[in-house]
Design an enzyme around this catalytic site. Structure first.
Site, mmCIF file in Angstrom:
data_model
loop_
_atom_site.group_PDB
_atom_site.id
_atom_site.type_symbol
_atom_site.label_atom_id
_atom_site.label_comp_id
_atom_site.label_asym_id
_atom_site.label_seq_id
_atom_site.Cartn_x
_atom_site.Cartn_y
_atom_site.Cartn_z
ATOM 1 N N SER A 591 15.075 13.058 -13.103
ATOM 2 C CA SER A 591 15.070 14.439 -13.561
ATOM 3 C C SER A 591 14.201 15.286 -12.622
ATOM 4 O O SER A 591 14.514 15.384 -11.435
ATOM 5 C CB SER A 591 14.584 14.509 -15.012
ATOM 6 N N ASP A 666 25.956 14.655 -18.621
ATOM 7 C CA ASP A 666 24.599 15.193 -18.752
ATOM 8 C C ASP A 666 24.671 16.672 -19.120
ATOM 9 O O ASP A 666 25.019 17.518 -18.299
ATOM 10 C CB ASP A 666 23.854 15.004 -17.429
ATOM 11 N N HIS A 698 21.724 12.618 -20.063
ATOM 12 C CA HIS A 698 20.569 12.646 -19.160
ATOM 13 C C HIS A 698 19.780 11.333 -19.186
ATOM 14 O O HIS A 698 19.103 10.995 -18.217
ATOM 15 C CB HIS A 698 19.656 13.817 -19.553
#
Length: 734
Positions: A591, A666, A698
């Site tokens: 991320s 995601d 995610h």
């Protein structure tokens, strides 16, 4: 003869111990949960402060059981699905304020990170009857204070169910998917302001304050989901990217008696957020927090629910941004407790009912990291802080006047507390680099230990066979700052050898990866890599949290600049150590960490030879408005801040080995990021590796997904970061 047998048995036992200590951890063990720490089940304190509830599951049944804080023994059961004819089990529960009724969820369906919908039943604890709230799957059902009604959201509209009569009243009628939402938050509020239910009953049950989101002007984002059908499906939802139109949010007051709704005029605001609403101790006064789009100017407003008049009682500003929290408590006279970073560190403040500062409750070059609440009976505030160092946490109590502070925890490490409803007891969760979670019960007034609840001694015993390396905490001086660092070395570490280095980081604003806590799941993977001859390290650079506002907010308008500089400088310093191979340094992250690892490989191409980026933000232009603009303002205002630190604009610098990974479903960091990076790399004629996990969100998990992912990453690391043994073997073969 007897002596010989004893000697033989001794030799066998000794050999077994030596063999056991050579056991190597596997990815299958890690992702099968073999090293999962035992935790306490989620518990809810009863109002008496002496007992708590736990949702237990047994043979397919669910039960809400009552336990004594003092003894830990079960004292009763509120409801057991085995005794109910209408339902076989339930997934969660919600108790009414008077503790006479309970909502039971069935057929629970997740929506986004925090939101869900389900079919709910109401169980009356006094007459032992069960009734269905609605035939539909609904969101956020909530009892009125007297438990005579339940308000809930269905298809973006608010409804009220009267339990005695079964009558349903529809409060709003304009809710439409991807247009108008009443009573629950839109995607970006849920993700970034961390709440879903956007309505609240007042204490008398006469009023419901609720928020309305008009998403009409918010651009839509769509994702293809492949599933198992012949044709893929398209999922479309409203997602405001940085600089784009947000939902227009408004506040409304519903009168239950007259069944009339009135919009509340909050004042002359444009392009603003309402990150929190909360009723005060006066049942007719609602507190509302209004935040400007730049998120650096916050008004606390009191709304009189009888005439819907609004008044600003307090204002707070910051040169960078203000973090939104739930740290607001109203006292009986409507004075209130609040936390703020306005003196450079996060501390507790006490204000009167007119918003005038009475006094600063806590003070010092350390941070209040959790606010637990106020015990009005004993006039004490309970909180957690970094007073014992930024990698540690302790629990304290203090009077609102800032006097009589008491430290309630003793062991150095990460301590956190869960208090009983009346603040008689707290359950302390403790961990350190050498100790997995230990749970103990303490007396809140002085921290005295009452009983041990649970520890992870069995896990420690099991780990003896693996001879795991410790997680070593230290600091490293980088760019004029003492940065916190942990390092894991091979168990047979030899300072005369050279080892490849793998660095891990996240580095997002206010985050922390280096703390005095035990192994998490990734740490066991690092043990596997250490067994293969790697050193693994993590450094919390500028922009991370718990070292003051200046340290955290230095990255304002420049995400990816100072954090990347610190990772590159730290890698160079570590590479100068005799036992680290400076030509063999890799970095990885997920991320925000994937954004960082990509930048580090490109901008630090003379330092890093390899990087893995999982679900990375590639350009902050692609991410949501609330998070991104909090730290960057809009792309229109700050184009250079967005573009100069975006990996997509530095692809020509790629020299090392790069693995790019993303989940195809995601909804948070969209696959668009990786696809745009892939295209940029292709056009720059740069070779790289990449993988897409179909329909995964995610977190990229489900079934064997995590095992596959970490197998792939392990193989990539061992192929591209060569250990000394592998290098020597290759040279000998040549």
């Amino acid at each position: 003869m007897k002596f010989s047998k004893i000697l033989v048995l001794f030799l066998i036992a000794t050999t077994s111990v030596i063999y056991a200590q050579d056991k190597k951890v596997t990815l299958e063990e890690i992702w099968n949960g073999d090293f999962r720490q035992e935790r306490l089940q989620s518990l809810q304190s009863l109002a008496n402060g002496k007992e708590y509830l736990v949702l237990n599951r047994n043979n397919g049944n669910a039960s809400i059981d009552v336990y004594s804080y003092k003894t830990g023994e079960q004292t009763g059961t509120l409801v057991n699905s085995a005794d109910l004819e209408e339902i076989s089990t339930f997934q969660s529960f919600q108790l009414s304020e008077k503790e006479d009724k309970v909502l039971l969820s069935t057929e629970l369906e997740s929506i986004y990170r925090r939101s869900s919908r389900a079919v709910y039943y109401i169980y009356d604890l006094e007459d032992k009857t069960l009734s269905k709230l609605s035939d539909n799957k609904v969101q956020e059902p909530t009892f009125s204070p007297d438990a005579s009604k339940v308000a809930y959201v269905h298809e973006n509209n608010i409804f009220i169910y009267e339990i005695a009569s079964g009558e349903v009243t529809q409060v709003t009628k304009d809710g439409v998917t991807n247009k108008i939402i009443n009573g629950v938050t839109d995607w970006v509020y849920e993700e970034e302001f961390a709440f879903v239910r956007a309505f609240q009953w007042n204490e008398t049950g006469e009023k419901i304050a609720f928020m309305r989101f008009d998403e009409t002007e918010v651009p839509e984002f769509s994702m293809d989901l492949f599933g198992k059908s012949l044709y893929p499906s398209e999922y479309t939802f409203k997602y405001p990217k940085a600089g784009e139109a947000n939902s227009f949010v408004s506040l409304h007051m519903y009168d239950v008696g007259s069944e009339e709704t009135e919009e509340v005029d909050l004042g002359d605001y444009e392009d603003f957020y309402i990150p929190r609403i909360k009723w005060t101790e006066d049942p007719m006064i609602l507190s509302v927090q209004v935040l400007n789009r730049h998120q650096n100017d916050l008004d606390l407003i009191f709304v009189d629910a009888e005439d819907n008049e609004a008044e600003v009682v307090m204002n707070e500003t910051d040169e960078a941004y203000i973090d939104i929290t739930d740290n607001l408590t109203f006292l009986e006279d409507n004075s209130f407790i609040w936390t703020s970073e306005k003196d450079g560190y996060n501390h507790i403040y006490l204000y009167d009912e007119d918003g005038e500062l009475i006094n600063q409750v806590t003070d010092g070059d350390w941070e209040v990291t959790n606010y637990y609440g106020f015990d009005k009976k004993n006039n004490r505030i309970f909180y957690q802080s970094t007073e014992n160092g930024s990698v540690n946490r302790d629990v304290y109590s203090i009077k609102p006047n800032g006097k009589s502070k008491k430290r309630l925890t003793e062991r150095t490490g990460m301590n956190s507390a869960d208090f009983s409803a009346d603040f008689t007891y707290f359950i302390n969760s403790y961990t350190s680099t050498s100790t997995p979670y230990v749970f103990t019960l303490h007396r809140a007034k002085d921290g005295k230990l009452i009983r041990k609840i649970k520890d992870n001694s069995a896990l420690l015993e099991k780990e003896k066979a693996y001879n795991f390396s410790p997680k070593e905490l230290s600091t490293i001086e980088v760019n004029g700052n003492e940065l916190n660092m942990w390092m894991i070395k091979p168990a047979d570490f030899d300072e005369n050898k050279e080892y490849p280095l793998l660095m891990f980081q996240y580095s997002g604003p206010g985050s922390q990866e280096v703390s005095n806590s035990y192994f998490n799941t990734n740490d066991y993977w690092y043990q596997l890599l250490a067994d293969k001859g790697y050193i693994i390290a993590a450094v919390d650079g500028r922009g991370t949290g718990f070292k003051g506002a200046d340290f955290k907010k230095v990255t304002y308008k420049e995400l990816g600049k100072y954090e990347v500089e610190d990772q590159i400088s730290a890698a160079k310093l570590l590479g100068s150590r005799d036992y680290i191979d400076a030509d063999n340094i890799g970095i990885w992250g997920w991320s925000y960490g994937g954004f960082m690892s990509s930048n580090a490989l490109l901008k630090g191409n003379d330092t890093f030879s390899m990087a893995i980026a999982v679900a990375p933000v590639i350009s902050w232009r692609f991410y949501d408005s609330i998070y991104t603009e909090r730290y960057m303002r809009t792309p229109q205002e700050n184009p250079s801040g967005y573009d100069e630190n975006s990996p997509i604009n530095h692809v020509e610098k790629l020299k090392g080995d790069y693995l790019l990974i993303h989940g195809g479903g995601d909804d948070n960091v969209h696959l668009q990021n990786t696809m745009r990076m892939v295209e940029a790399l292709i056009q720059a004629n740069k070779q790289f590796d990449w993988a897409i996990y179909p329909d995964k969100n995610h977190g990229i998990y489900g079934g064997n997904t995590r095992l596959h992912l970490y197998t792939m990453m392990t193989n990539f690391i061992t192929e591209h970061l060569k250990t000394q043994e592998v290098k020597e073997k290759s040279e000998n073969e040549l």
